[in-house]
Structures are given as structure tokens and as C-alpha cells.
Design a protein around this motif. Structure first.
Motif, PDB file in Angstrom:
ATOM      1  N   ARG A   4       0.817  -1.212   0.000  1.00  0.00           N
ATOM      2  CA  ARG A   4       0.000   0.000   0.000  1.00  0.00           C
ATOM      3  C   ARG A   4       0.852   1.264   0.000  1.00  0.00           C
ATOM      4  O   ARG A   4       0.389   2.320  -0.408  1.00  0.00           O
ATOM      5  CB  ARG A   4      -0.912   0.021   1.228  1.00  0.00           C
ATOM      6  CG  ARG A   4      -2.014  -0.976   1.163  1.00  0.00           C
ATOM      7  CD  ARG A   4      -3.001  -0.688   2.249  1.00  0.00           C
ATOM      8  NE  ARG A   4      -3.693  -1.901   2.639  1.00  0.00           N
ATOM      9  CZ  ARG A   4      -4.459  -2.009   3.681  1.00  0.00           C
ATOM     10  NH1 ARG A   4      -4.617  -0.983   4.478  1.00  0.00           N
ATOM     11  NH2 ARG A   4      -5.066  -3.135   3.959  1.00  0.00           N
ATOM     12  N   ALA A   5       2.069   1.167   0.510  1.00  0.00           N
ATOM     13  CA  ALA A   5       2.925   2.352   0.593  1.00  0.00           C
ATOM     14  C   ALA A   5       3.330   2.848  -0.795  1.00  0.00           C
ATOM     15  O   ALA A   5       3.347   4.057  -1.047  1.00  0.00           O
ATOM     16  CB  ALA A   5       4.167   2.040   1.427  1.00  0.00           C
ATOM     17  N   VAL A   6       3.660   1.935  -1.674  1.00  0.00           N
ATOM     18  CA  VAL A   6       4.069   2.328  -3.029  1.00  0.00           C
ATOM     19  C   VAL A   6       2.930   3.036  -3.768  1.00  0.00           C
ATOM     20  O   VAL A   6       3.145   4.109  -4.348  1.00  0.00           O
ATOM     21  CB  VAL A   6       4.625   1.120  -3.815  1.00  0.00           C
ATOM     22  CG1 VAL A   6       4.849   1.457  -5.272  1.00  0.00           C
ATOM     23  CG2 VAL A   6       5.915   0.618  -3.166  1.00  0.00           C
ATOM     24  N   PRO A   7       1.702   2.504  -3.732  1.00  0.00           N
ATOM     25  CA  PRO A   7       0.618   3.254  -4.375  1.00  0.00           C
ATOM     26  C   PRO A   7       0.351   4.608  -3.706  1.00  0.00           C
ATOM     27  O   PRO A   7       0.053   5.577  -4.398  1.00  0.00           O
ATOM     28  CB  PRO A   7      -0.601   2.336  -4.227  1.00  0.00           C
ATOM     29  CG  PRO A   7      -0.027   0.976  -4.101  1.00  0.00           C
ATOM     30  CD  PRO A   7       1.270   1.147  -3.362  1.00  0.00           C
ATOM     31  N   ALA A   8       0.481   4.684  -2.386  1.00  0.00           N
ATOM     32  CA  ALA A   8       0.263   5.969  -1.704  1.00  0.00           C
ATOM     33  C   ALA A   8       1.248   7.014  -2.214  1.00  0.00           C
ATOM     34  O   ALA A   8       0.869   8.142  -2.563  1.00  0.00           O
ATOM     35  CB  ALA A   8       0.401   5.795  -0.188  1.00  0.00           C
ATOM     36  N   LEU A   9       2.496   6.620  -2.270  1.00  0.00           N
ATOM     37  CA  LEU A   9       3.536   7.517  -2.772  1.00  0.00           C
ATOM     38  C   LEU A   9       3.284   7.859  -4.241  1.00  0.00           C
ATOM     39  O   LEU A   9       3.376   9.020  -4.648  1.00  0.00           O
ATOM     40  CB  LEU A   9       4.901   6.853  -2.596  1.00  0.00           C
ATOM     41  CG  LEU A   9       6.115   7.636  -3.023  1.00  0.00           C
ATOM     42  CD1 LEU A   9       6.299   8.854  -2.146  1.00  0.00           C
ATOM     43  CD2 LEU A   9       7.338   6.758  -2.957  1.00  0.00           C
ATOM     44  N   SER A  10       2.935   6.858  -5.015  1.00  0.00           N
ATOM     45  CA  SER A  10       2.688   7.062  -6.453  1.00  0.00           C
ATOM     46  C   SER A  10       1.494   7.981  -6.697  1.00  0.00           C
ATOM     47  O   SER A  10       1.562   8.868  -7.554  1.00  0.00           O
ATOM     48  CB  SER A  10       2.445   5.717  -7.141  1.00  0.00           C
ATOM     49  OG  SER A  10       3.568   4.896  -7.006  1.00  0.00           O
ATOM     50  N   PHE A  11       0.406   7.763  -5.953  1.00  0.00           N
ATOM     51  CA  PHE A  11      -0.782   8.600  -6.132  1.00  0.00           C
ATOM     52  C   PHE A  11      -0.481  10.051  -5.763  1.00  0.00           C
ATOM     53  O   PHE A  11      -0.910  10.970  -6.460  1.00  0.00           O
ATOM     54  CB  PHE A  11      -1.953   8.104  -5.285  1.00  0.00           C
ATOM     55  CG  PHE A  11      -2.558   6.810  -5.731  1.00  0.00           C
ATOM     56  CD1 PHE A  11      -2.257   6.241  -6.957  1.00  0.00           C
ATOM     57  CD2 PHE A  11      -3.448   6.132  -4.914  1.00  0.00           C
ATOM     58  CE1 PHE A  11      -2.818   5.037  -7.362  1.00  0.00           C
ATOM     59  CE2 PHE A  11      -4.020   4.930  -5.298  1.00  0.00           C
ATOM     60  CZ  PHE A  11      -3.710   4.389  -6.529  1.00  0.00           C
ATOM     61  N   ALA A  12       0.253  10.250  -4.669  1.00  0.00           N
ATOM     62  CA  ALA A  12       0.573  11.610  -4.234  1.00  0.00           C
ATOM     63  C   ALA A  12       1.432  12.323  -5.283  1.00  0.00           C
ATOM     64  O   ALA A  12       1.142  13.465  -5.664  1.00  0.00           O
ATOM     65  CB  ALA A  12       1.282  11.583  -2.882  1.00  0.00           C
TER      66      ALA A  12
END
Length: 119
Positions: A4-12
Motif C-alpha cells: 500500500r505504501a508504493v501506491p500511496a507515494l505514487s498517487f501523491a
């Protein structure tokens, strides 16, 4: 949690790069609305959100509500930086609004990626 951390960073980051493109087309160049600050601050927001959610997940059975509360408070506090940005050369109301939008986009991207809506 890394899932979930990678998508959070990517979305931001990706969301704010899209905002940045629209900003160039509408309100023009402004120091804080350039690639390096936007990517850097979005990355820090994504990492901070992932760490915060991980810590809550480690300690709580359901970390979603506390995380949403923390995210909301951090978002509101982040708007204080607009006061400083207003003193920079080239600051206009539309540019400051776009800068505020980048804060909302980073928060929304992180929350969307980290909060488990199935709980």
C-alpha cells in the motif's frame, strides 16, 4: 504494508504532477509550483502517511479512523505553509489556491491507497 505504501507515494506524486501541468497551463510559473518541490513534498507526504498508517496498523485492530483523523489534521496544518508562500515573489491568489490543491491531492492519494475500505 509495502503493497500500500508504493501506491500511496505514487498517487501523491502522480496526482500532483498532473496538478502541476494544469497549473502551468492556467496560472503560470511559481517557485513552489515547480517539479522539484512538488515531487519532494509529495514524496515526503507519501512516506509519512505510510509510516503513520503502519504504526497505527501495528498497534490497533482498525487503524483507518485514527489515520483519517490524523490525515485531516496534517492536511489542515499544511495550509499554514500557504501563509509563507504568499510572501514569495510571484504569489497570487490563484497560484496559492493551486498550491493548496496540491496538499489536498497528496492527502487524498495517500488516504485512498492506505485506508482499507473493506473493513
Amino acid at each position: 504494508m509495502i503493497g500500500r505504501a508504493v501506491p500511496a507515494l505514487s498517487f501523491a506524486v502522480a496526482g500532483n504532477l498532473a496538478v502541476l501541468v494544469l497549473a502551468y497551463l492556467t496560472v503560470g510559473w511559481f517557485g513552489p509550483l515547480s517539479i522539484v518541490p512538488v515531487v519532494l513534498v509529495s514524496t515526503i507526504a507519501g512516506i509519512g502517511a505510510a509510516i503513520t498508517y503502519s504504526l497505527l496498523d501495528w498497534r490497533l485492530a482498525d487503524p483507518d479512523r485514527p489515520f483519517l483523523a490524523i490525515a485531516a489534521v496534517v492536511l489542515l496544518v499544511s495550509f499554514v505553509s500557504l501563509d509563507f508562500a504568499a510572501t514569495l515573489e510571484g504569489a497570487t491568489i490563484p497560484r496559492l489556491v493551486v498550491l493548496g490543491i496540491t496538499h489536498v491531492v497528496a492527502a487524498a492519494g495517500c488516504v485512498a491507497a492506505l485506508v482499507d475500505i473493506d473493513r
